[in-house]
Enzyme design. Structure first.
Site, short mmCIF file in Angstrom:
data_model
loop_
_atom_site.label_atom_id
_atom_site.label_comp_id
_atom_site.label_asym_id
_atom_site.label_seq_id
_atom_site.Cartn_x
_atom_site.Cartn_y
_atom_site.Cartn_z
N LYS A 7 3.81 1.75 -12.17
CA LYS A 7 4.92 0.16 -12.76
C LYS A 7 4.71 0.00 -13.74
O LYS A 7 4.87 0.83 -14.52
CB LYS A 7 4.00 -0.42 -11.88
CG LYS A 7 3.44 -1.27 -10.66
CD LYS A 7 1.77 -1.98 -11.05
CE LYS A 7 2.08 -2.83 -9.16
NZ LYS A 7 1.35 -1.76 -8.56
N ASP A 18 -5.80 -6.11 -8.73
CA ASP A 18 -5.23 -5.93 -8.24
C ASP A 18 -6.31 -5.16 -6.46
O ASP A 18 -6.03 -5.89 -5.07
CB ASP A 18 -4.50 -4.40 -7.94
CG ASP A 18 -3.05 -4.88 -6.80
OD1 ASP A 18 -3.15 -5.56 -5.88
OD2 ASP A 18 -2.81 -3.41 -6.49
N ASP A 77 3.62 3.09 -4.66
CA ASP A 77 2.75 1.96 -4.90
C ASP A 77 2.77 0.73 -4.12
O ASP A 77 1.86 0.15 -4.40
CB ASP A 77 4.33 1.63 -6.10
CG ASP A 77 3.74 -0.16 -6.97
OD1 ASP A 77 2.51 -0.39 -7.06
OD2 ASP A 77 4.26 -0.72 -6.93
N GLU A 79 0.58 0.77 -1.65
CA GLU A 79 -0.48 1.61 -1.29
C GLU A 79 -1.83 1.25 -0.48
O GLU A 79 -2.30 1.29 0.67
CB GLU A 79 -1.14 2.85 -2.62
CG GLU A 79 -2.44 1.66 -2.58
CD GLU A 79 -1.88 0.74 -4.24
OE1 GLU A 79 -2.67 -0.65 -4.21
OE2 GLU A 79 -0.47 0.50 -4.51
N ARG A 81 -0.94 -1.81 2.08
CA ARG A 81 -0.80 -1.41 2.98
C ARG A 81 -1.65 0.41 4.30
O ARG A 81 -1.97 -0.38 5.35
CB ARG A 81 0.71 -1.40 3.59
CG ARG A 81 1.24 -1.24 3.37
CD ARG A 81 2.97 -1.14 3.74
NE ARG A 81 3.19 -1.88 1.42
CZ ARG A 81 3.99 -2.92 1.73
NH1 ARG A 81 5.03 -2.55 2.32
NH2 ARG A 81 4.28 -3.88 0.83
#
Length: 302
Positions: A7, A18, A77, A79, A81
């Protein structure tokens, strides 16, 4: 951090939030353990660290889920799911009939709805609407996004069953929902909550401190507490259930005819003796106020 697909450094520190989806489930389960609602609830936390490392996943890796579907990792990024898809399989092993997942899944939902509203989508319209209603009860707003079948084409790849992100980079929140839908256990009603926007407040606002605010906890608790309440199901009833109080299945909105005589409300049957008509949930409806000032109609029409 995004892993190998790192990121941008600007405000990367906010990604310590997150894990807000797993935190919401954890604290919802803590509250439900004390409230003891009349429904079996299983909380599954899908946790993983996503950092650059010699052993980290790499773009181009093929990942096979527990349900046998293969996924190509196009962007490391995306990840969240990948962790959720095996959580879905675990929910199926637990025999889940209704499933709600919650996570800070996409930045696209923030661009679409801003920092104060979460996105919601799912395979069961009643469950989606009920989650929205539970959120409204506690000041946690959700906005329903459509699962557009046409967009599923953007998840195709010749190397696996699915790509972990959509080609073209458009409709990221919706395509993430379409991705997750591929792993919902058969027969389970499912709703997906993308809380990437409201999970974090940059400054104090109303009764919230700056930082993570626990968004989603109250919605999940309310949903479970009212799960057996037929009146809480959105837009009517669960199939095969008739409540004793409101009889919503038979309710028709209609304009009541003017009273035929003094004391007559225009209602019949078990409501005939009431002075005022009943509302949807059995509460008296306030009569319309009389207009003030002179009557504007001609004398012949008064």
């Amino acid at each position: 951090s995004g892993g190998i697909s790192l990121k941008p450094a600007d405000k990367m520190w906010e990604m310590k939030g997150d894990m807000a989806g797993a935190a919401a489930v954890l604290y919802a389960m803590r509250a439900l353990g004390r409230l003891k609602p009349e429904v079996k609830v299983v909380g599954i936390l899908c946790c993983a660290e996503n950092m650059p490392d010699a052993r980290a996943q790499r773009p181009g890796d093929i990942y096979v889920g527990k349900n046998g579907k293969s996924v190509m990792v196009d962007n490391t990024d995306a990840e969240g799911r990948l962790a959720l898809m095996d959580g879905f399989y675990r929910a199926g092993e637990e025999g889940a009939t209704h499933m709600v997942d919650v996570g800070t899944l996409t930045g696209a939902v923030v661009r679409a709805l801003g920092p104060s509203v979460a996105g919601i989508m799912g395979s069961d319209r009643d469950l989606v609407r009920r989650v929205i209603r539970s959120g409204e009860n506690h000041g946690e707003p959700f906005w329903e996004l459509p699962l557009v079948e046409e967009y599923k084409e953007s998840l195709k790849t010749p190397y696996a069953d699915l790509n972990n992100i959509a080609a073209g980079g458009v409709a990221g929140a919706i395509t993430a929902g379409l991705f997750l839908r591929e792993f919902v256990p058969p027969g389970a009603a499912w709703a997906h909550l993308d809380i990437a926007g409201p999970m974090f407040k940059e400054k104090e606002w109303k009764y919230f401190d700056a930082g993570a605010i626990g968004f989603g906890v109250k919605t999940l608790v309310d949903l479970c507490e009212r799960f057996r309440d037929p009146l809480a199901w959105a837009d009517g009833l669960r199939p095969g259930h008739r409540p004793r109080l409101a009889r919503l299945a038979d309710l028709k909105l209609r304009r009541l005819s003017p009273p035929a005589r003094r004391g007559d409300t225009g209602l019949r049957g078990h409501d005939a003796g009431r002075r005022r008509p009943l509302g949807v949930r059995g509460l008296p409806v306030a009569p319309h106020p009389r207009p003030r000032g002179p009557d504007p109609r001609p004398p012949a029409d008064r």
